[in-house]
Each structure stands twice: as C-alpha cells, then as structure tokens.
Design an enzyme around this catalytic site. Structure first.
Site, short mmCIF file in Angstrom:
data_model
loop_
_atom_site.label_atom_id
_atom_site.label_comp_id
_atom_site.label_asym_id
_atom_site.label_seq_id
_atom_site.Cartn_x
_atom_site.Cartn_y
_atom_site.Cartn_z
N GLU A 1 -21.04 37.18 -4.81
CA GLU A 1 -21.14 36.23 -5.68
C GLU A 1 -19.85 36.07 -6.67
O GLU A 1 -19.29 37.12 -7.07
CB GLU A 1 -22.39 36.14 -6.62
CG GLU A 1 -22.79 35.27 -7.60
CD GLU A 1 -24.25 35.59 -8.25
OE1 GLU A 1 -24.61 36.68 -8.12
OE2 GLU A 1 -24.57 34.60 -8.87
N LYS B 1 -26.27 27.86 -5.50
CA LYS B 1 -27.38 28.83 -5.77
C LYS B 1 -28.53 27.85 -6.40
O LYS B 1 -28.23 27.12 -7.47
CB LYS B 1 -26.76 29.72 -6.88
CG LYS B 1 -27.79 30.72 -7.36
CD LYS B 1 -27.16 31.62 -8.43
CE LYS B 1 -28.00 33.07 -8.58
NZ LYS B 1 -27.23 34.05 -9.46
N CYS C 1 -27.82 36.00 -4.86
CA CYS C 1 -28.42 36.68 -5.98
C CYS C 1 -30.04 36.53 -6.27
O CYS C 1 -30.83 36.93 -5.39
CB CYS C 1 -27.60 37.01 -7.28
SG CYS C 1 -27.65 38.46 -8.30
#
Lengths: 302, 302
Positions: free
Chosen positions: A50, A121, A154
């Site tokens: 990320e 995300k 994540c």
C-alpha cells in the site's frame, strides 16, 4: 470433458518493501529494481505494498495532496506501466492517487499491454479518513493473461465481503497491497491477526490471496511485515515473511487448481452454497429499518 | 456516561462430546451429566455439538427420520429444557429436528425460563442434503439473560455472511454446535482450518464464538474435536481442546468487552465501516443478471 491434467503455472511475487516517506522518485526506483529481480526469478504477477510510492504517515491533507499523482498520467504510473510492459508481467502496487481535488488510497494494476485499471480502497483506516475519499469503484475484477485478479488494500481485509464479492465475480487471485499496523489485543506473540483473516478468506472462497506488506517504522508508526501468499486451501504457500527485512516472496501455482478445488464434493461448492435468499432478506431488513432486525423473531434489537 | 468499569462476567462452557449413533436416550442422559458438571463449575451458557442426540452418519433418510423429534415437544427438547431451567443456564445443543415430514439439522436454545427457539442449519454439508431441508429461519439472534446469542452449525462457519448478519443484529456471542470432519488440503499437521475460520470471524466482528465439536469415529467417519472458545480479539480464550477426548472447555469473560472493543479508534468500527452501498450494488448486479458482473468495468465475466 474434464481433463485434470491441464495446467497453467503462474508465479506470483510479493515484494516486502520499505518506502521512505515522501521520496517518491527514490521509492519508485527501488520498487523497479525489486520488480526486475522478481522478474529475473520468473515472476508473472508482482504485488507491492500500500502507498508504496509515498509512504503512509501523512501529517496533513495538504502533505498527502502534494505527494499524490494522477493515474495513468503521473510519473509513478508511467514507471510501473513501463516495467510491466517491458518484462511482460502484472504489477499491482499501492499509489497515492489524485483525481481532480480528490485523493484515493489506490492500487494501480498494470500489465504487459498497458494499464488495466485502478482499485480504490473501500474501507479507510484511522487518519486515512482525513486525507482520502472512500473508494468509489466497487470491487473490480481484472482479466489478465495470468487469470482474473481482484484487489483489496489493508483494512479491506477485515471485511470478508470484499473477498466474497471478488470470488463471486470469478477472481482466481486477490492481490493485497497492505501496510499492516499493530492493533491492541492482536499480537501476544502469535503473529498478525491479518494473517489469520486472509487464510480464512482464501479457504472459504477457494482463491489465492497474495499479501505484500511494508516493513519499518515511519514517523513513529511501526509496520508488521510478515507478507504471505496463501493458497486456495487457506494455508500459506509462501511466507509469512520476516517482520523487519525487505524480501521477495515467491510461489508458483497451477492457475486451474483453485477453480477445480471449489467443487468440494457432490453437493458442496463454497460460492454456489451461499444462501443469498437469507442474506438478502436480512440485509433488506437492515436497509428498510435502518437498524438491526431479527429475521427469525421479527423483534427489533439495538 | 461511559463507565469502563461496569462489567457482567459470563461463563461459557463448550462440551466436547461423543454421541453414540442412534442411542438417543443414552446420549441425552450423558449430555445432561456433562451439563450438570459444567453447571457445578459455574457455566451459564453451555454449548453441545451438532446432532448431539442422534449422531451424524445416517445411512438413509428413513433412518434419519426415525431418529428425529419435534421441538419443543420431543423428549430430547424436554430433557434439555428441564436442565436449563433447573440449573438456570442456557443450553445450545444440536438436535435432529422433525417438523411434519421435514427434517432439519437444528440447534435448540433453552434458557432458565423455557425454550427460546431453534436455529436451523442454513448450509448443509454433503449427504446432509439427502436427509435435511435447508434452514428456513434465517439468522436469528436470541435475547438471553447473558447477552444476545447467535447460532451457526458446522459448515455455516464457512460462510462469513452468517457471523456478519448475527453481529449486525447485535449478537455478542455466536454458539457453534459442530461436527468438523477432515477436508482434503486442510490438515498438514496444522490443526483444523475450522479454527482459523472462527478466529477470523470473531476478530472481524468483535464477537465471541464458542465452538463445541464432537470427537470419535462413527461408521468410518472421523471427527476432529479441537473445540474452542474464541475471544472478541480473535484469539482463543479456551482451547483448542484435544482431538480425541471428551472435555469441558470453559471461559469467563466480560460481556461488555466485545461491544466496547468494537470502537477500534476515532474512525473505525468493523460493523459500522461496512460499505453496504458497494456490497448491495454488487449483489444487486448478481441478482439481476444471474451471473458474475464486474461493478467497475461493466464487463460480465464467467
């Protein structure tokens, strides 16, 4: 005909990397060098952490904004697309993406024939909520020469919905650029709970999940490393890696195995056995009432 | 006011038990004896395995039918309800349930004030599909003196949707009567993947999950044991138990801890962070088209 002997071998590499905060050009150069080494070792799909081009711990939105770039026209996108094309591989890499005045915590997906797209995300963690917009492109699945790829970043991994939706759309492999951080109650000397979450998601969908984490401490925030590639049975086929060293983690797998293995027996297949009738009825009640609702009893609860 | 010092301690017991196939009266007697021992040790919630009254490996529907009973009027229900009332505890126990000409792989939930209801297994495994109807009562959450309880049975645990729907309706604890069996690719000396799945579900919902498995080999089918009680952080707070011995597994916990701990930081809460907009849009496409659909690209895929 069902020929169990056909196979296409795919080699995946997770690059456990430590970005240096704010040094975008330097970070991109170092990721290119790692990608080249992975390609030399036969990698066809390469996953980077990320926000690999900028680092993670922004102190203000203006700082995040200054370090962001457009996709596909920014220099980071161009560099990753160039190495993907030149080496004939897929790069999935975390990037601080700017679109107009909006920032997204994104992953670029570049392939041999150019940029395939971007994943944004969906679930923002902590202060990311101060810099980034929540992802607005859903759960895309990208067709590639090496199979169908989904992406999660994540904290997305805390939502089994993401892996389920990717698998339901045919994803063979979900690539996870990540920056795992310690969470209270999770450690106790037993490794990151993140590893457990991704093992469960791989198993219960019969998909491969490739997690590339960062290492190091940035502006006081430690990261966990321990990247891994999880096979469709749920057990790691590479890693977990170390907690503190840059590493190239590689695994070679039969691209057809995960799809075939989903037929668990005469009756069971984890995607086809879903009781969408029940899930939607319960979710429908959730939507209609705006609060929790017991499907069986009709009683509303807190 | 948010007083972090209030607490109600709850003691949960998972009874790892070996039913003898077809000996309903004997099995119920032995479960009652185990429940009494757990009560003597302070248990307030007691979980027994799947199909604890009959055993699991039926050879025909007529055999399963002959061994089934009505809830709440059958002798098994009455016996479990009696001990629950007399000892002032909750019993969650797997039962072969008959309703008219239909059979369900169910769990009875009995409390100090009587039978609270029944959960019917939503996701049937293997030959269960030949004997049982798929559960038709959704994902109920039961209000009890010791918190809000959800229930899942064995293969339901492969569907993170079940735990999410229970948690979204306010469940504090999900009780899992189970009969885990070995699955190819899962063992490799590393314990059951089932343990991993329930650890992930507890963590990602911040709920407690209490799994009571059976042991022994029945008509050639081995079962895995290794029952466990998972805390809201995702780590076991009792077990995993042995693979081959009857055991009472107990844990005492603060009933408020799981709810409080769900507030992970200023921004994050695993239930409130769900992107239901995205999930429903993607699921909606799945429903409308009857096939997989890429939300981001608009491309339909296999």
């Amino acid at each position: 005909m069902d020929n169990e002997n056909t196979q296409d071998l795919i080699t995946i590499a997770c690059l456990q990397f430590e970005p240096r905060f704010g040094d975008v050009a330097g970070n991109v150069d170092r990721t290119i060098a790692m990608i080249e080494r992975a390609a030399d070792q036969g990698a066809q799909i390469v996953v980077l952490p990320e926000l690999a081009n900028t680092g993670y711990i922004f102190r203000s939105r203006s700082e995040a904004f200054r370090l962001a770039e457009a996709v596909p026209d920014g220099p980071t996108s161009k560099a990753w697309a160039e190495v993907a094309a030149r080496r004939g591989l897929i790069v999935v890499a975390g990037i601080n993406e700017r679109e107009g005045d909006q920032l997204f915590n994104s992953a670029l997906i570049a392939g041999p024939s150019g940029i395939l797209g971007v994943y944004r995300k969906l679930h923002l963690w902590g202060d990311e909520n101060l810099w980034f917009e929540p992802g607005n492109l859903g759960v895309p699945v990208f067709a590639t020469p090496y199979g169908r790829l989904g992406v999660a970043i994540c904290y997305d991994g805390w939502f089994p919905e993401v892996f389920r939706l990717a698998a339901a759309q045919g994803a063979d492999i979900v690539c996870v650029p990540t920056n795992w951080v310690p969470i209270p109650g999770q450690m106790e000397g037993r490794g990151p709970m993140a590893n457990i979450l991704h093992m469960a998601a791989a198993h219960s969908n019969s998909i491969v999940i490739a997690c590339a984490d960062r290492i190091g401490t940035e502006r006081g925030q430690p990261f966990l490393g321990q990247s891994m590639i999880v096979g469709h049975t749920g057990w790691p086929i590479a890693g977990p890696a170390s907690a503190d060293t840059e590493e190239i983690l590689m695994a070679t797998l039969d691209s057809g195995a995960a799809r075939r293995a989903r037929n668990w027996n005469t009756f069971n297949h984890p995607l086809r056995d879903r009781r969408t009738d029940v899930y939607h009825a319960t979710l429908g009640a959730e939507i209609r009432t705006g609060q929790a609702f017991s499907a069986a009893t009709g009683r509303q609860q807190e």
